[in-house]
Design an enzyme around this catalytic site. Structure first.
Site, short mmCIF file in Angstrom:
data_model
loop_
_atom_site.label_atom_id
_atom_site.label_comp_id
_atom_site.label_asym_id
_atom_site.label_seq_id
_atom_site.Cartn_x
_atom_site.Cartn_y
_atom_site.Cartn_z
NE ARG A 1 -21.40 -12.39 -21.29
CZ ARG A 1 -21.56 -11.23 -21.92
NH1 ARG A 1 -22.65 -10.50 -21.69
NH2 ARG A 1 -20.63 -10.78 -22.73
CE1 TYR B 1 -4.05 1.77 -0.02
CE2 TYR B 1 -3.37 2.78 2.04
CZ TYR B 1 -4.23 2.71 0.97
OH TYR B 1 -5.29 3.58 0.88
CG ASN C 1 -15.97 0.52 -0.83
OD1 ASN C 1 -15.15 0.61 -1.72
ND2 ASN C 1 -16.00 -0.52 -0.01
N GLY D 1 -7.50 2.39 -7.82
CA GLY D 1 -7.12 1.07 -7.34
C GLY D 1 -6.21 0.38 -8.33
#
Length: 326
Positions: free
Chosen positions: A175, A52, A124, A239
């Site tokens: 998919r 990180y 988030n 990210g």
């Protein structure tokens, strides 16, 4: 109290351990928070691996967000009461039972917001909101392309798109995720299993081209999104799930005057005006209380099951976040 600790950087399943450590006592301006829920985010696992952007001093306890209740307050704390639910802001080390926090770094949780939603408030929802509404200033009817669209952040972006009226092109790897995202409100879905990003974007956007995108993958996928940008297009990179560098065509950037830049929530907190941070926090909590923004949860594990929790968090195709609860 129980605390998740690591003494060396490496594979989380190998280096994380559960330890019993002394429970701290709050100083005059501090609050002791009994944590109830904390998510396992990709940034947490990158930190454990030593990959990180900002690494802790070892030994360390992972975790960059969570929620809990006030267990005790210092003598100078007058604004919070025992039992009140709170969210710590910018306080690392949440993967443990108790956390000492300066009272100024705690946000009270409205009664209408669940523990599971409050625990995910920072990484988030805030990132998704700031990138789409603040940084890219998406307007109703505009297209946004996002990679890793099946992630928790990707699903929050779909909720924000519904509220603000912008349209989404969603890139996924499998998919099986296509119809699931359509059911959640995705306007278009590109599956890299059998579709090519640049050609599909051209077919969707026509002459207007793609102007705004966010990327969490990097590598070949991020590079394909960069190639799909039209004139004056902007891509925010937040990210690097592929753990691969993104090859970028400099000539295309020059002649299309495109912009590719990074977004890091920690840096935004350091530079955004306090009044703007406060306004966004209030608005997001209001939307969470109204159940307009609800980050999904797939599973919950006790702290003692950290290895099983991490293994679950690293599975592909999850429909929500894995939480550590106590």
């Amino acid at each position: 109290m129980q605390s998740i600790r690591f003494y060396d950087f490496g594979n989380p399943a190998d280096v994380l351990r559960v330890e019993d450590v002394p429970q701290p006592e709050p100083a005059a301006s501090q609050v002791l928070v009994r944590l109830r829920a904390r998510p396992i985010n990709p940034s947490d696992l990158l930190s454990v691996r030593g990959l990180y952007g900002a690494l802790p001093q070892l030994p360390a306890t992972p975790g960059l967000e969570g929620m809990g209740e006030v267990a005790a307050v210092g003598a100078e704390v007058k604004t919070l009461r025992t039992g009140q639910r709170v969210i710590p802001l910018g306080v690392p080390g949440t993967w443990q039972e108790y956390l000492l926090v300066d009272s100024r770094q705690l946000i009270p949780v409205p009664d209408e917001v669940s523990d599971e939603t409050a625990a995910q408030f920072v990484v988030n929802p805030l990132t998704a909101w700031i990138m789409t509404i603040e940084e890219l200033a998406l307007e109703p009817g505009e297209w946004l392309l996002q990679t890793a669209a099946g992630s928790t952040l990707g699903r929050v972006v779909l909720q924000i798109a519904r509220l603000h009226g912008f349209k989404t092109i969603n890139v996924v790897r499998r998919r099986a995720q296509v119809e699931e995202l359509r059911a959640l409100g995705a306007d278009e879905v590109i599956c890299t299993e059998d579709e090519e990003i640049v050609e599909r974007v051209k077919a969707i956007t026509g002459k207007a081209g793609l102007v705004k995108a966010i990327d969490a993958v990097g590598g070949a996928t991020g590079a394909a999104v960069a190639r799909a940008l039209g004139r004056d297009g902007v891509m925010l990179v937040y990210g690097l799930l592929s753990l691969e560098p993104m090859p970028v065509d400099g000539g295309r950037m020059i002649f299309n005057t495109t912009t590719i830049r990074g977004f890091w929530l920690s840096q935004w907190f350091r530079t955004a005006p306090p009044e703007r941070q406060q306004a966004i926090t209030v608005e997001l909590l209001r939307l969470m209380a109204a159940h307009e923004i609800v980050p999904p949860v797939e599973a919950q594990y006790p702290l003692a099951d950290i290895r099983a929790a991490v293994a679950h968090a690293e599975r592909t195709g999850r429909s929500g976040k894995v939480l550590l609860v106590s």
